[in-house]
Design a protein around this motif. Structure first.
Motif, PDB file in Angstrom:
ATOM      1  N   SER A 196       4.538  -7.868  -4.531  1.00 37.26           N
ATOM      2  CA  SER A 196       3.433  -8.625  -5.113  1.00 37.26           C
ATOM      3  C   SER A 196       2.051  -8.089  -4.739  1.00 37.26           C
ATOM      4  O   SER A 196       1.046  -8.678  -5.131  1.00 37.26           O
ATOM      5  CB  SER A 196       3.527 -10.098  -4.690  1.00 37.26           C
ATOM      6  OG  SER A 196       3.530 -10.197  -3.277  1.00 37.26           O
ATOM      7  N   GLN A 197       2.004  -7.001  -3.982  1.00 37.30           N
ATOM      8  CA  GLN A 197       0.704  -6.415  -3.605  1.00 37.30           C
ATOM      9  C   GLN A 197       0.877  -4.908  -3.498  1.00 37.30           C
ATOM     10  O   GLN A 197       1.826  -4.434  -2.866  1.00 37.30           O
ATOM     11  CB  GLN A 197       0.228  -7.005  -2.275  1.00 37.30           C
ATOM     12  CG  GLN A 197      -1.155  -6.522  -1.843  1.00 37.30           C
ATOM     13  CD  GLN A 197      -1.641  -7.246  -0.583  1.00 37.30           C
ATOM     14  OE1 GLN A 197      -1.230  -8.377  -0.324  1.00 37.30           O
ATOM     15  NE2 GLN A 197      -2.504  -6.594   0.175  1.00 37.30           N
ATOM     16  N   PRO A 198      -0.042  -4.123  -4.079  1.00 38.58           N
ATOM     17  CA  PRO A 198       0.148  -2.671  -4.061  1.00 38.58           C
ATOM     18  C   PRO A 198      -0.368  -2.056  -2.768  1.00 38.58           C
ATOM     19  O   PRO A 198      -1.411  -2.463  -2.247  1.00 38.58           O
ATOM     20  CB  PRO A 198      -0.686  -2.202  -5.253  1.00 38.58           C
ATOM     21  CG  PRO A 198      -1.822  -3.180  -5.302  1.00 38.58           C
ATOM     22  CD  PRO A 198      -1.231  -4.510  -4.889  1.00 38.58           C
ATOM     23  N   PRO A 199       0.313  -1.040  -2.235  1.00 41.56           N
ATOM     24  CA  PRO A 199      -0.238  -0.263  -1.117  1.00 41.56           C
ATOM     25  C   PRO A 199      -1.191   0.789  -1.658  1.00 41.56           C
ATOM     26  O   PRO A 199      -1.319   0.962  -2.882  1.00 41.56           O
ATOM     27  CB  PRO A 199       1.005   0.389  -0.507  1.00 41.56           C
ATOM     28  CG  PRO A 199       1.886   0.624  -1.698  1.00 41.56           C
ATOM     29  CD  PRO A 199       1.649  -0.532  -2.643  1.00 41.56           C
ATOM     30  N   CYS A 205       8.875   9.809  -1.327  1.00 44.24           N
ATOM     31  CA  CYS A 205       8.158   8.569  -0.989  1.00 44.24           C
ATOM     32  C   CYS A 205       6.721   8.907  -0.614  1.00 44.24           C
ATOM     33  O   CYS A 205       6.470   9.830   0.167  1.00 44.24           O
ATOM     34  CB  CYS A 205       8.853   7.862   0.167  1.00 44.24           C
ATOM     35  SG  CYS A 205       7.847   6.584   0.963  1.00 44.24           S
ATOM     36  N   ASP A 206       5.759   8.140  -1.139  1.00 50.98           N
ATOM     37  CA  ASP A 206       4.363   8.359  -0.745  1.00 50.98           C
ATOM     38  C   ASP A 206       3.651   7.063  -0.373  1.00 50.98           C
ATOM     39  O   ASP A 206       2.430   7.013  -0.312  1.00 50.98           O
ATOM     40  CB  ASP A 206       3.591   9.111  -1.829  1.00 50.98           C
ATOM     41  CG  ASP A 206       3.626   8.431  -3.185  1.00 50.98           C
ATOM     42  OD1 ASP A 206       4.206   7.331  -3.278  1.00 50.98           O
ATOM     43  OD2 ASP A 206       3.059   8.987  -4.139  1.00 50.98           O
ATOM     44  N   ALA A 207       4.423   6.023  -0.074  1.00 49.62           N
ATOM     45  CA  ALA A 207       3.839   4.770   0.433  1.00 49.62           C
ATOM     46  C   ALA A 207       4.968   3.878   0.944  1.00 49.62           C
ATOM     47  O   ALA A 207       6.116   3.977   0.483  1.00 49.62           O
ATOM     48  CB  ALA A 207       3.036   4.049  -0.634  1.00 49.62           C
ATOM     49  N   VAL A 208       4.627   3.021   1.902  1.00 44.63           N
ATOM     50  CA  VAL A 208       5.570   2.013   2.400  1.00 44.63           C
ATOM     51  C   VAL A 208       4.924   0.649   2.216  1.00 44.63           C
ATOM     52  O   VAL A 208       3.808   0.400   2.705  1.00 44.63           O
ATOM     53  CB  VAL A 208       5.934   2.252   3.878  1.00 44.63           C
ATOM     54  CG1 VAL A 208       6.753   1.068   4.418  1.00 44.63           C
ATOM     55  CG2 VAL A 208       6.716   3.552   4.045  1.00 44.63           C
ATOM     56  N   VAL A 209       5.610  -0.224   1.511  1.00 47.08           N
ATOM     57  CA  VAL A 209       5.131  -1.591   1.295  1.00 47.08           C
ATOM     58  C   VAL A 209       5.668  -2.461   2.423  1.00 47.08           C
ATOM     59  O   VAL A 209       6.886  -2.536   2.622  1.00 47.08           O
ATOM     60  CB  VAL A 209       5.620  -2.133  -0.061  1.00 47.08           C
ATOM     61  CG1 VAL A 209       5.096  -3.553  -0.269  1.00 47.08           C
ATOM     62  CG2 VAL A 209       5.197  -1.222  -1.199  1.00 47.08           C
ATOM     63  N   ALA A 247      10.199   1.781   1.254  1.00 42.00           N
ATOM     64  CA  ALA A 247       9.684   3.085   0.862  1.00 42.00           C
ATOM     65  C   ALA A 247       9.687   3.153  -0.657  1.00 42.00           C
ATOM     66  O   ALA A 247      10.715   2.874  -1.300  1.00 42.00           O
ATOM     67  CB  ALA A 247      10.545   4.189   1.454  1.00 42.00           C
ATOM     68  N   VAL A 248       8.544   3.541  -1.239  1.00 42.06           N
ATOM     69  CA  VAL A 248       8.421   3.549  -2.688  1.00 42.06           C
ATOM     70  C   VAL A 248       7.631   4.776  -3.124  1.00 42.06           C
ATOM     71  O   VAL A 248       7.036   5.483  -2.306  1.00 42.06           O
ATOM     72  CB  VAL A 248       7.687   2.284  -3.198  1.00 42.06           C
ATOM     73  CG1 VAL A 248       8.475   1.027  -2.862  1.00 42.06           C
ATOM     74  CG2 VAL A 248       6.266   2.211  -2.629  1.00 42.06           C
ATOM     75  N   GLN A 249       7.633   5.015  -4.449  1.00 43.56           N
ATOM     76  CA  GLN A 249       6.684   5.942  -5.042  1.00 43.56           C
ATOM     77  C   GLN A 249       5.482   5.126  -5.504  1.00 43.56           C
ATOM     78  O   GLN A 249       5.635   4.119  -6.211  1.00 43.56           O
ATOM     79  CB  GLN A 249       7.319   6.706  -6.215  1.00 43.56           C
ATOM     80  CG  GLN A 249       8.404   7.674  -5.772  1.00 43.56           C
ATOM     81  CD  GLN A 249       8.871   8.591  -6.889  1.00 43.56           C
ATOM     82  OE1 GLN A 249       8.251   8.666  -7.963  1.00 43.56           O
ATOM     83  NE2 GLN A 249       9.967   9.307  -6.661  1.00 43.56           N
ATOM     84  N   PHE A 250       4.304   5.555  -5.115  1.00 39.27           N
ATOM     85  CA  PHE A 250       3.095   4.770  -5.332  1.00 39.27           C
ATOM     86  C   PHE A 250       2.908   4.393  -6.798  1.00 39.27           C
ATOM     87  O   PHE A 250       2.537   3.265  -7.139  1.00 39.27           O
ATOM     88  CB  PHE A 250       1.879   5.547  -4.807  1.00 39.27           C
ATOM     89  CG  PHE A 250       0.569   4.940  -5.185  1.00 39.27           C
ATOM     90  CD1 PHE A 250       0.122   3.782  -4.561  1.00 39.27           C
ATOM     91  CD2 PHE A 250      -0.210   5.501  -6.202  1.00 39.27           C
ATOM     92  CE1 PHE A 250      -1.098   3.200  -4.922  1.00 39.27           C
ATOM     93  CE2 PHE A 250      -1.419   4.930  -6.559  1.00 39.27           C
ATOM     94  CZ  PHE A 250      -1.865   3.780  -5.916  1.00 39.27           C
ATOM     95  N   ARG A 251       3.193   5.327  -7.677  1.00 41.18           N
ATOM     96  CA  ARG A 251       2.935   5.067  -9.090  1.00 41.18           C
ATOM     97  C   ARG A 251       3.797   3.927  -9.631  1.00 41.18           C
ATOM     98  O   ARG A 251       3.446   3.283 -10.627  1.00 41.18           O
ATOM     99  CB  ARG A 251       3.162   6.326  -9.909  1.00 41.18           C
ATOM    100  CG  ARG A 251       4.590   6.841  -9.884  1.00 41.18           C
ATOM    101  CD  ARG A 251       4.706   8.200 -10.548  1.00 41.18           C
ATOM    102  NE  ARG A 251       6.066   8.710 -10.473  1.00 41.18           N
ATOM    103  CZ  ARG A 251       6.409   9.926 -10.855  1.00 41.18           C
ATOM    104  NH1 ARG A 251       5.490  10.756 -11.323  1.00 41.18           N
ATOM    105  NH2 ARG A 251       7.668  10.323 -10.772  1.00 41.18           N
TER     106      ARG A 251
END
Length: 403
Positions: free
Chosen positions: A128-131, A109-113, A58-62
Motif C-alpha cells: 500500500s506504499q511505494p519504496p 530486485c531493486d527495492a525492499v518494501v 524484495a520487489v522490482q521498483f517498477r
C-alpha cells in the motif's frame, strides 16, 4: 659549565635509544588492548553481498511505484529468504520474495518494501506504499571495500576494532606486547604508604605516581619501591630488575647532592645533564647492561618527575609499542590569567583547561603535588617567552586525553 640541553634534543636522544618491541601473533580476544603491528587489510567487502536492511518483500521498483493506500498493488509471493546460506534467485517481474533482515537480495530486485507497508501476506502480498529505488538494500562494500585498510598499524585494539577484525575474518593479528617498565625510587627517607613514619621520613609518592602513569600509557609497571641512598644498593637493585625490564625509569639521585646515588652508580654508562626546562632540569638517559636496556632517570621532586615522565617517558613507551605519534600533540587554548616564566627555560605550568580556556593552578614549586592532582593540563611556555598576558594564545599538553 655546559649549556643546558633543549627539551627537543633530549627527547630525540631518548627516542634514538629505544626500539619497538618484537612482534608476535595473538588470537583476536587476547589482542584486546594491544597495538596492532601491521596495517590490516580487509580480504572481503562489508557487507559481503547485497542484503536486506529490513524484514519485508524484495520487489522490482517498477512493479510497486504506483502503490497507494486506496490503490494497493497485489503481487504473488514466490519464495522466502532468511539470513543464512541460500542459493541465488532471479526475481521475475510482477513477483515478490518475502525476505528477512540480512538475507541476500535476489537478482533483479531493486527495492525492499518493509512489512509495515504491506498486509504481510504469504501467498500474495498487498503493498500500500511505494519504496524508493534502492530503498532498504545494503550494497556490498557500502561499509568496507575489499582491500581497504580497516585497522592501521599502531592502533590499540578496543572492542570496536576487535569486532571489525572479526567481521572481515581475521582470527589473529600481529601485535607488540606491552612494555615491561621497572620503576625505582631512591631516597633513604622514603617509606611505603601504610608504614609508620619516623622523624625525617616521608611516604614514597613517586614510585606509585610513575607506576600508575606507566599503566595509563599502556605499559606493564613493576614498582620496585624505594632504594636507600647507597650506590651499591641501587646498583644491585637495578641489576636484579633488568631481567624483566624493557625500560627502567628511576626518580631521584641525579642532581648535585652528596647522596645522588643514581648518578654515582651509572655515571660511566648513562648521560647525565641539565635541560633548559622547568620543572625537570636534571635528567639522564642511556643503555645499560648486557641487553642494553634503556634507562631514563628522572628528578626526585614529584612534579618534576611527573612532568618529565609526560615529556620523555610517554613517547618512549609509545615507540616501544609501535604507536604513533610518539609525542602527544599540543592543543591550542586561551590563557585566563597572566604568568611569567624564567628566561631560557621551557616551562610546564600546571593548569586546568576547559572549553579552550586554560587557567594556571597553584604555585611553581616542584613539590606541590596537590596542585598537580587538581590539574588536567600543562601550559607549555617556550624558552624564549618570559611573560604572557590574559587572553594570549598558548599551547597546552592535556594530561587525561588519549592520543
Amino acid at each position: 659549565m655546559a649549556e643546558p640541553v633543549a627539551v627537543a634534543d633530549h627527547l630525540a636522544r631518548v627516542l634514538a635509544g629505544v626500539e619497538p618491541l618484537s612482534t608476535h601473533k595473538l588470537k583476536l580476544l587476547d589482542a584486546l588492548g594491544h597495538p596492532v603491528a601491521e596495517d590490516v587489510v580487509a580480504p572481503i567487502a562489508l557487507p559481503r553481498f547485497d542484503n536486506s536492511a529490513m524484514d519485508g518483500y524484495a520487489v522490482q521498483f517498477r512493479d510497486v511505484s504506483d502503490a497507494r493506500h486506496d490503490r494497493p498493488i497485489h503481487l504473488p509471493v514466490v519464495a522466502e529468504f532468511g539470513a543464512g546460506p541460500t542459493t541465488s534467485h532471479v526475481l521475475e517481474a510482477g513477483t515478490a520474495v518475502k525476505i528477512m533482515t540480512g538475507a541476500p537480495i535476489p537478482i533483479g530486485c531493486d527495492a525492499v518494501v518493509p512489512y509495515e507497508w504491506t498486509d504481510r501476506g504469504s501467498d500474495e502480498v498487498l503493498i500500500s506504499q511505494p519504496p524508493t529505488r534502492g530503498q532498504n538494500i545494503r550494497r556490498a562494500g557500502d561499509d568496507v571495500e575489499e582491500g581497504e585498510v580497516v585497522v592501521s598499524a599502531g592502533t590499540v585494539l578496543g572492542p570496536r576494532q576487535i569486532g571489525l577484525l572479526a567481521a572481515v575474518g581475521r582470527a589473529e593479528v600481529l601485535t607488540r606486547p606491552r612494555p615491561r617498565v621497572v620503576v625505582i625510587s631512591t631516597g633513604s627517607e622514603l617509606r611505603d604508604p601504610g608504614e609508620a613514619l619516623e622523624p625525617g621520613t616521608i611516604f614514597d609518592a613517586n614510585s606509585f605516581l610513575l607506576a600508575a602513569a606507566v599503566r595509563a600509557a599502556g605499559g606493564i609497571a613493576y614498582r620496585v619501591g624505594a632504594v636507600s641512598d647507597d650506590s651499591r644498593s641501587f646498583a644491585e637493585a637495578l641489576e636484579d630488575e633488568l631481567t624483566r625490564a624493557d625500560l627502567v625509569i628511576t626518580s631521584g639521585g641525579i642532581s648535585e647532592g652528596d647522596f645522588d646515588v643514581v648518578k654515582e652508580a651509572l655515571r660511566g654508562d648513562l648521560w647525565f645533564g641539565k635541560l633548559a626546562m622547568q620543572p625537570g632540569k636534571p635528567q639522564g638517559f642511556g643503555l645499560f647492561g648486557a641487553q642494553r636496556t634503556p634507562v631514563i632517570t628522572l628528578p626526585g621532586n614529584p612534579v618534576s618527575s611527573y612532568v618529565s615522565f609526560r615529556v620523555f617517558v610517554v613517547p618512549a613507551i609509545r615507540k616501544l609499542l609501535g604507536r604513533t605519534p610518539f609525542e602527544q600533540p599540543l592543543r591550542s587554548a586561551t590563557l585566563s590569567h597572566g604568568l611569567t616564566s624564567s628566561p631560557g627555560r621551557q616551562q610546564y605550568v600546571r593548569a586546568f583547561c576547559e572549553s579552550s580556556v586554560v587557567t594556571p593552578v597553584g604555585g611553581s614549586g616542584s613539590h606541590l603535588l596537590g596542585d598537580l592532582a587538581t590539574s588536567n593540563a600543562l601550559i607549555v611556555v617556550p624558552a624564549e617567552t618570559t611573560s604572557l598576558a590574559p587572553g594570549d594564545p598558548v599551547s597546552v599538553l592535556m594530561l587525561d586525553e588519549e592520543f
